[in-house]
Design a protein around this motif. Structure first.
Motif, mmCIF file in Angstrom:
data_model
loop_
_atom_site.group_PDB
_atom_site.id
_atom_site.type_symbol
_atom_site.label_atom_id
_atom_site.label_comp_id
_atom_site.label_asym_id
_atom_site.label_seq_id
_atom_site.Cartn_x
_atom_site.Cartn_y
_atom_site.Cartn_z
ATOM 1 N N SER A 481 0.822 -1.209 0.000
ATOM 2 C CA SER A 481 0.000 0.000 0.000
ATOM 3 C C SER A 481 0.859 1.263 0.000
ATOM 4 O O SER A 481 0.582 2.223 -0.728
ATOM 5 C CB SER A 481 -0.925 -0.005 1.219
ATOM 6 O OG SER A 481 -1.749 1.129 1.224
ATOM 7 N N GLY A 482 1.921 1.264 0.823
ATOM 8 C CA GLY A 482 2.801 2.438 0.866
ATOM 9 C C GLY A 482 3.458 2.702 -0.477
ATOM 10 O O GLY A 482 3.527 3.848 -0.943
ATOM 11 N N VAL A 483 3.938 1.638 -1.122
ATOM 12 C CA VAL A 483 4.563 1.782 -2.433
ATOM 13 C C VAL A 483 3.558 2.305 -3.458
ATOM 14 O O VAL A 483 3.863 3.219 -4.250
ATOM 15 C CB VAL A 483 5.165 0.437 -2.897
ATOM 16 C CG1 VAL A 483 5.634 0.520 -4.344
ATOM 17 C CG2 VAL A 483 6.314 0.025 -1.984
ATOM 18 N N LEU A 484 2.348 1.731 -3.453
ATOM 19 C CA LEU A 484 1.321 2.168 -4.400
ATOM 20 C C LEU A 484 0.921 3.620 -4.164
ATOM 21 O O LEU A 484 0.681 4.367 -5.133
ATOM 22 C CB LEU A 484 0.086 1.263 -4.272
ATOM 23 C CG LEU A 484 0.223 -0.153 -4.836
ATOM 24 C CD1 LEU A 484 -1.026 -0.969 -4.516
ATOM 25 C CD2 LEU A 484 0.449 -0.122 -6.348
ATOM 26 N N PHE A 485 0.858 4.042 -2.886
ATOM 27 C CA PHE A 485 0.493 5.432 -2.609
ATOM 28 C C PHE A 485 1.527 6.383 -3.203
ATOM 29 O O PHE A 485 1.165 7.389 -3.828
ATOM 30 C CB PHE A 485 0.383 5.673 -1.098
ATOM 31 C CG PHE A 485 0.148 7.108 -0.750
ATOM 32 C CD1 PHE A 485 -1.113 7.680 -0.853
ATOM 33 C CD2 PHE A 485 1.216 7.923 -0.343
ATOM 34 C CE1 PHE A 485 -1.309 9.028 -0.552
ATOM 35 C CE2 PHE A 485 1.019 9.257 -0.033
ATOM 36 C CZ PHE A 485 -0.249 9.813 -0.148
ATOM 37 N N PHE A 486 2.805 6.083 -3.007
ATOM 38 C CA PHE A 486 3.841 6.942 -3.552
ATOM 39 C C PHE A 486 3.773 6.990 -5.082
ATOM 40 O O PHE A 486 3.936 8.050 -5.696
ATOM 41 C CB PHE A 486 5.225 6.482 -3.097
ATOM 42 C CG PHE A 486 5.547 6.824 -1.676
ATOM 43 C CD1 PHE A 486 5.456 8.145 -1.231
ATOM 44 C CD2 PHE A 486 5.936 5.846 -0.778
ATOM 45 C CE1 PHE A 486 5.748 8.480 0.087
ATOM 46 C CE2 PHE A 486 6.229 6.175 0.551
ATOM 47 C CZ PHE A 486 6.132 7.493 0.964
#
Length: 492
Positions: A481-486
Motif C-alpha cells: 500500500s505504501g509503495v502504491l500510494f507513492f
C-alpha cells in the motif's frame, strides 16, 4: 478399383477429422483455465461502467470509476478466499457437495450483504489512522485507493498460494501502510493496532479450544456410550440448541447492524430465547431421524448433517453482512470524498456500491472458491459432520466472546483455528488412548521419522504455510500500500 480409391479417400478424411478433433480438444483444454479470469475481468469492467453511469458528469469521475473497478476486484478476491472458511468444513465432511456449497454460500452471502450490510461504514477501517492527519481530500483519496488495491493484490496472491488469510487484516494493513506513507508514523493509532495484533493469537487459539472442547463433549457423551443412539437423542438437541443460541446472538451482533444496533447483553438474551425454542423443536426431529439407525459411530453422522448445513448458511449470511465492508468501505470513502470534496469518519454506502460488493463476493466464490474450499475442508485435517459441526459452532461462540472482550477478530482465523483445534485434539486423544492401552515403544514397529510426520492428523506443511501467511498479512499489505500510494501520488 474405384472402391479402393474411395476407401483411401475416406481413410484420409477420417485422419484429418481426427486431427481437427484433437486440436479442438487441446484448444478447449488450454482455454478452460482462462474462463474464470475472463468472467472476472468482465465483471470488473461492468463495475467501472456502473460507476461511470452514476458519476459520469463529475470532474473526478475517472477516480470513482477506477475505485469501483478495484473494489470489484477486491470483492472477487474475498469470495475466492474468505468464503471458503464458512463452506470448507461442510464440504470436507461430505455434508454438502461443492456445487451445493457454492449455491448456498452465494445466496446467503448476497442476502447478508444487501439485507444486513451496514448503512454506514468506517472510512478509516476501524480507526487505524487519524483522519485529521490527512488534511487534503485528494491525498485521502489516493491513500484509500492504495489501501484497496494493495489488500486486493495480497488476498489474490494468498489465494493463488492456497493460504486462507484474513481480508479484514489485509484492509487494515493497506490502510495503515497508506496512512504512514501519507502522514508518517504518527498517523497510526498504535493502541488499536496492538489490539489487532493480539487478535492474531487470541482468536484462532480461542476458536481451536472451543472446537476441541465440543468435540471432547461429543466423544464423551455420545460416541463412547454403550447405547450411542439413546445418547444422541439426549445430547444432539442440546448441541443444536447451543448452535441456534450462538448463531442468533452472533447474527444479532454482527449481521443486523443495518436494522438495529444491539448490545452484547441483548444479543445473549436473544440467543437464549432461540436456544430454548430450538431445543424443543429439534428433539422430536432427532428422535425421528435416529429411528432404525445402527448403534455405531458412523450412524451418528446422519444426525449432524442438516444442522451443519444450516450453520454454514448462517455463517455465510453473517459474513456477507459483516465483511462486505472490506470491499466497499474504502470505495464508499472515495465516492464520498469525490462527491463532496471532503471526508468523514463514517459515510453512507450507496446502494450501487453495495451491489458491487455483494455480487463480487458471489462471483469470486463461484469462479475461484473451490480451491480454498477443498484446502480448508479436507487438506488440513480429516473432517466428518461431528468435527465440522464443532468448527462452525466455535466460530459463532468465539465472535461473541471476542465482541464482549472488545477484540477485533477475523472470521478466517477463527474458523481455521477451529479446524486446527479439532485436528490437534484428535492427535492428543489418540496418543492418550495408546498410552492407556499400554502399548510399549519396544513392541511397536519401527517407523521412519518422515513416515511418522506423514501420519500426523494435522498436515504440518499446511499449518506452517497458513501461520506464516497470517503473520505477514498486515506488514505485506502495508508495504504494498505504501509503495502504491507513492506511485499514485507521483503519477497523478
Amino acid at each position: 478399383m474405384s472402391d479402393g480409391k474411395n476407401t483411401r479417400q475416406w481413410n484420409t478424411l477420417d485422419k484429418d477429422l481426427n486431427r481437427i478433433s484433437q486440436i479442438e480438444t487441446a484448444a478447449a483444454y488450454v482455454s478452460r483455465p482462462l474462463i474464470g479470469p475472463g468472467i472476472a475481468l468482465a465483471f470488473i469492467i461492468l463495475a467501472g461502467i456502473a460507476a461511470a453511469v452514476f458519476f459520469g458528469q463529475t470532474p473526478t469521475s475517472f477516480v470513482v470509476v477506477a475505485a469501483a473497478a478495484i473494489g470489484a476486484y477486491m470483492a472477487l478476491n474475498i469470495g475466492a478466499n474468505d468464503v471458503a472458511n464458512n463452506m470448507g468444513p461442510a464440504v470436507g465432511a461430505n455434508a454438502l457437495t461443492m456445487g451445493g456449497a457454492i449455491l448456498i454460500a452465494a445466496i446467503f452471502e448476497t442476502a447478508g450483504a444487501l439485507l444486513a450490510g451496514g448503512d454506514v461504514v468506517s472510512t478509516i477501517s476501524k480507526g487505524i489512522i487519524d483522519p485529521e492527519t490527512i488534511a487534503d481530500p485528494s491525498i485521502f483519496i489516493w491513500a484509500m485507493m492504495a489501501a484497496l488495491m494493495s489488500s486486493a493484490l495480497w488476498v489474490n496472491l494468498a489465494t493463488v498460494l492456497g493460504a486462507p488469510v484474513s481480508t479484514t487484516h489485509s484492509v487494515v494493513g493497506g490502510v495503515m501502510g497508506a496512512g504512514i506513507a501519507a502522514a508518517g508514523l504518527s498517523a497510526v493509532n498504535w493502541a488499536t493496532m496492538s489490539k489487532i495484533a493480539a487478535s492474531w493469537v487470541i482468536s484462532p487459539v480461542l476458536g481451536g479450544v472451543i472446537a476441541a472442547a465440543f468435540l471432547a463433549l461429543i466423544k464423551t457423551k455420545i460416541m463412547y456410550q454403550e447405547d450411542k443412539i439413546a445418547a444422541a437423542r439426549r445430547w444432539v438437541p442440546v448441541l443444536i440448541a447451543i448452535m441456534a443460541g450462538a448463531f442468533a446472538a452472533y447474527l444479532a451482533l454482527k449481521g443486523l447492524k443495518r436494522i438495529i444496533r444491539i448490545d452484547i447483553v441483548s444479543a445473549l438474551l436473544i440467543g437464549f430465547g432461540f436456544a430454548v425454542l430450538s431445543y424443543f423443536v429439534s428433539k422430536p426431529y432427532i428422535r425421528k431421524q435416529s429411528e432404525g439407525l445402527e448403534n455405531r459411530n458412523k450412524s451418528l453422522k446422519t444426525l449432524f448433517g442438516l444442522p451443519l448445513i444450516i450453520s454454514a448458511a448462517l455463517l455465510s449470511f453473517a459474513h456477507g453482512a459483516n465483511d462486505v465492508a472490506n470491499a466497499v468501505g474504502p470505495l464508499a470513502a472515495i465516492v464520498h470524498a469525490s462527491e463532496f470534496g471532503d471526508f468523514a469518519a463514517k459515510v453512507a454506502i450507496p446502494f450501487w456500491v453495495m451491489v458491487i460488493g455483494a455480487l463480487g463476493i458471489s462471483f469470486g466464490l463461484f469462479l475461484f472458491g473451490p480451491k480454498l474450499i477443498n484446502m480448508v475442508g479436507s487438506q488440513i485435517t480429516k473432517l466428518n459432520p461431528m468435527r465440522a459441526y464443532c468448527v462452525a459452532l466455535s466460530a459463532a461462540i468465539t465472535v461473541i466472546v471476542a465482541s464482549w472482550l472488545g477484540l477485533p477478530v477475523s472470521s478466517t482465523h477463527i474458523a481455521v483455528g477451529g479446524i486446527f483445534g479439532v485436528g490437534f485434539f484428535r492427535e492428543w486423544h489418540n496418543n492418550k488412548r495408546r498410552a492407556r492401552l499400554n502399548i510399549a515403544a519396544a513392541d511397536a514397529p519401527v517407523i521412519a521419522k518422515s513416515e511418522r510426520r506423514r501420519r500426523k492428523l494435522v498436515r504440518r506443511s499446511h499449518f506452517m504455510t497458513i501461520i506464516a501467511a497470517w503473520v505477514i498479512t498486515v506488514p505485506a499489505a502495508a508495504t504494498i500500500s505504501g509503495v502504491l500510494f507513492f506511485l499514485l501520488n507521483a503519477l497523478l
